[in-house]
Write a protein that holds these residues in place. Structure first.
Motif, PDB file in Angstrom:
ATOM      1  N   VAL A 426      48.504  43.164  37.781  1.00  0.00           N
ATOM      2  CA  VAL A 426      47.278  43.613  38.456  1.00  0.00           C
ATOM      3  C   VAL A 426      46.962  42.707  39.642  1.00  0.00           C
ATOM      4  O   VAL A 426      46.498  43.163  40.689  1.00  0.00           O
ATOM      5  CB  VAL A 426      46.096  43.688  37.470  1.00  0.00           C
ATOM      6  CG1 VAL A 426      44.796  44.017  38.200  1.00  0.00           C
ATOM      7  CG2 VAL A 426      46.371  44.730  36.396  1.00  0.00           C
ATOM      8  N   LYS A 427      47.227  41.411  39.505  1.00  0.00           N
ATOM      9  CA  LYS A 427      47.004  40.462  40.614  1.00  0.00           C
ATOM     10  C   LYS A 427      47.869  40.850  41.809  1.00  0.00           C
ATOM     11  O   LYS A 427      47.429  40.777  42.955  1.00  0.00           O
ATOM     12  CB  LYS A 427      47.304  39.031  40.149  1.00  0.00           C
ATOM     13  CG  LYS A 427      46.839  37.963  41.129  1.00  0.00           C
ATOM     14  CD  LYS A 427      46.954  36.581  40.510  1.00  0.00           C
ATOM     15  CE  LYS A 427      46.685  35.466  41.504  1.00  0.00           C
ATOM     16  NZ  LYS A 427      45.324  35.473  42.033  1.00  0.00           N
ATOM     17  N   MET A 428      49.102  41.270  41.532  1.00  0.00           N
ATOM     18  CA  MET A 428      49.985  41.738  42.604  1.00  0.00           C
ATOM     19  C   MET A 428      49.419  43.012  43.226  1.00  0.00           C
ATOM     20  O   MET A 428      49.390  43.171  44.443  1.00  0.00           O
ATOM     21  CB  MET A 428      51.389  42.004  42.047  1.00  0.00           C
ATOM     22  CG  MET A 428      52.399  42.454  43.098  1.00  0.00           C
ATOM     23  SD  MET A 428      52.906  41.141  44.224  1.00  0.00           S
ATOM     24  CE  MET A 428      54.167  40.330  43.224  1.00  0.00           C
ATOM     25  N   TYR A 429      48.937  43.928  42.395  1.00  0.00           N
ATOM     26  CA  TYR A 429      48.399  45.199  42.905  1.00  0.00           C
ATOM     27  C   TYR A 429      47.187  44.972  43.814  1.00  0.00           C
ATOM     28  O   TYR A 429      46.924  45.767  44.718  1.00  0.00           O
ATOM     29  CB  TYR A 429      47.999  46.130  41.747  1.00  0.00           C
ATOM     30  CG  TYR A 429      49.147  46.578  40.855  1.00  0.00           C
ATOM     31  CD1 TYR A 429      50.471  46.431  41.254  1.00  0.00           C
ATOM     32  CD2 TYR A 429      48.893  47.148  39.612  1.00  0.00           C
ATOM     33  CE1 TYR A 429      51.514  46.836  40.430  1.00  0.00           C
ATOM     34  CE2 TYR A 429      49.934  47.563  38.784  1.00  0.00           C
ATOM     35  CZ  TYR A 429      51.243  47.400  39.195  1.00  0.00           C
ATOM     36  OH  TYR A 429      52.279  47.806  38.381  1.00  0.00           O
ATOM     37  N   LEU A 430      46.449  43.880  43.583  1.00  0.00           N
ATOM     38  CA  LEU A 430      45.248  43.591  44.380  1.00  0.00           C
ATOM     39  C   LEU A 430      45.585  43.258  45.836  1.00  0.00           C
ATOM     40  O   LEU A 430      44.695  43.234  46.691  1.00  0.00           O
ATOM     41  CB  LEU A 430      44.445  42.444  43.751  1.00  0.00           C
ATOM     42  CG  LEU A 430      43.684  42.816  42.470  1.00  0.00           C
ATOM     43  CD1 LEU A 430      43.131  41.569  41.795  1.00  0.00           C
ATOM     44  CD2 LEU A 430      42.559  43.802  42.749  1.00  0.00           C
TER      45      LEU A 430
END
Length: 494
Positions: A426-430
């Motif tokens: 999710v951190k990457m998706y942000l």
């Protein structure tokens, strides 16, 4: 003679027309640069020197006859998502092992029609699924930029990381790219290059490997706003082979570049001020607004209230469409085949061996949200949210706003293999937090270099425009480019 690879597309065209150098000499200069740099940067997955030289010599012949096209003799890199006849086209995935199509994508056909030269195919995140170019079957692409005093390899952004890295490192004059949720604009911001995602329907999707059909759009990555405009004029146009292609005349985008912003209203969405946003991103944003204001634009605060739902809705719609599109890769007709005891075994084993981890994750999410009992709860609801996001923009533009200025990314480029990113997808998706709304609404968006962070890494700003009003984006981006006055030459370490 000046290093030919450092010339902009516009200057290279002038030199070719003046016969200061030949298209063959220009192409050879790029091929030599690729040979020297690609082992370190991994930007190209296939180089086509013989084809490039043949195309360059054909360009020289046309120039001699006075029949030069708009991009005559300009060497370009092509993202591995675009079908190129008889040349490696694998979307950086093992599942398409050995695939060489018998057709040419409409976008690349347009470029060759206008005289461009193909240097080879560029690395990318597998099936365009990623924000760092670390999901490629061919390994990560390395950003030519490095933080001051550091030798840590940084990501170039994704999915068009090979395109952005190659342009920034002078390994092609410009590159094709695609953008499903930020895959042109985020890598452009990370590498100090210019990248534009056109309005959905401006460039044909025919012959481009599909990720999410209602979101994908082709566009250029180049070194300057003018170069991006020149490339986009050639890439655009109606295509009867693509049912989503819009039958509109293609403007001369390069003619709009120096138009200026006097009298334009630039919107500033309050929802883009995210919690925890670095101070240097906020400062850069304010500086960009002051540049546009100084050139005669009016700055207006606006609200896009459904912005906070964009990322979760995107990560339902995009995987759902990917699940459907990637079902065609089964090991039967082309690409990788792992034989099993029966047809079901063949499907399962070929897909297990052929798809990478991130692609499997997204296909599983997409299959889940489309399944009985969940379709209405997730997919239908996400499409309703998408409609609300689109309406937010429509209301703002109807109220007199001409373009919207936002940050392009929440930070500068991060390290390859960054532990925090690896531990939490999710951190990457942000990383796509500022870019996905544009795809959900089908709007044009451009990322332009605007400053450097404290470590000497490039930072970009994003301009969002009305449907099919890319000309205003090019004009406003040029004001930012000129006002920033940056030297976007990474120190050569490779």
């Amino acid at each position: 003679m000046t290093d030919l690879t450092r010339l902009s597309i516009a200057d290279a065209r002038k030199g070719l027309d003046a016969k200061t150098f030949s298209a063959r000499e220009l192409t050879d200069a790029y091929l030599a640069a690729i040979e020297a740099a690609n082992p370190a940067l991994n930007a190209y997955v296939a180089v086509t020197p013989d084809k490039a030289r043949d195309m360059a010599e054909a360009s020289d012949a046309r120039i001699a006859k006075g029949e030069a096209g708009p991009l005559e003799g300009i060497p370009l890199g092509i993202k591995d998502l675009f079908g190129t006849k008889g040349v490696h086209t694998q979307a950086a995935s093992h599942i398409l092992d050995g695939f060489k199509p018998g057709y040419e994508s409409s976008v690349t056909s347009n470029l060759w029609r206008d005289g461009a030269v193909m240097l080879g195919k560029l690395n990318m995140d597998e099936f365009a699924m990623g924000s760092s170019n670390e999901t490629s079957y061919y390994g990560p692409v390395v950003n030519p930029w490095r933080a001051k005093g550091s030798d840590t390899d940084l990501v170039p952004g994704g999915s068009s990381g090979g395109s952005a890295s190659a342009v920034a490192a002078w390994l092609c004059a410009g590159a094709t790219a695609t953008d499903t949720g930020g895959s042109i604009r985020q890598p452009a911001a990370f590498t100090g290059t210019v990248g534009i995602k056109p309005t959905y329907g401006r460039c044909s999707r025919w012959g481009v490997v599909a990720f999410a059909s209602s979101l994908d759009q082709a566009g250029p990555i180049a070194r300057t706003v003018e170069d991006a405009a020149l490339m986009m004029t050639s890439m655009s146009g109606f295509d009867p082979k693509d049912s989503t292609s819009v039958d509109l005349a293609v403007p001369d985008f390069a003619a709009a570049v120096e138009r200026g912003v006097k009298g334009l209203v630039i919107g500033v969405p309050r929802e883009y001020r995210m919690d925890g946003m670095p101070q240097e991103i906020e400062a850069l944003w304010q500086e960009g607004l002051s540049w546009l204001k100084a050139e005669g634009a009016e700055i207006r605060d606006i609200s896009l209230p459904h912005t906070k739902y964009a990322l979760p809705a995107y990560y339902i719609v995009a995987p759902a469409e990917a699940s459907s599109n990637l079902a065609r890769y089964d090991g039967v007709k082309y690409g990788l085949r792992v034989t099993g005891k029966d047809i079901t075994d063949l499907y399962e084993m070929s897909r297990a061996a052929g798809f990478g981890r991130e692609v499997k994750r997204r296909v599983m999410i997409g299959t889940y949200v489309l399944s009985a009992g969940y379709y209405d709860a997730y997919y239908v609801r996400a499409q309703k949210v998408r409609t609300l996001i689109k309406r937010d923009f429509e209301q703002v533009f109807a109220a007199g706003v001409d373009a919207i200025l936002t940050p392009a990314t929440p930070s500068a480029a991060f390290g390859i293999g960054d532990a925090a990113m690896k531990a939490d997808p999710v951190k990457m998706y942000l990383n796509d937090i500022f870019t996905v709304t544009v795809n959900m609404a089908g709007l044009p968006g451009i990322a332009v270099p605007a400053g450097m962070d404290g470590q000497g890494l490039p930072l970009g700003l994003q301009l969002i425009g009305k449907p099919f009003d890319e000309e205003t984006l090019f004009a406003a981006a040029r004001v930012i480019e000129r006002s920033a006055g940056l030297d976007l030459s990474p120190a050569k370490w490779w």
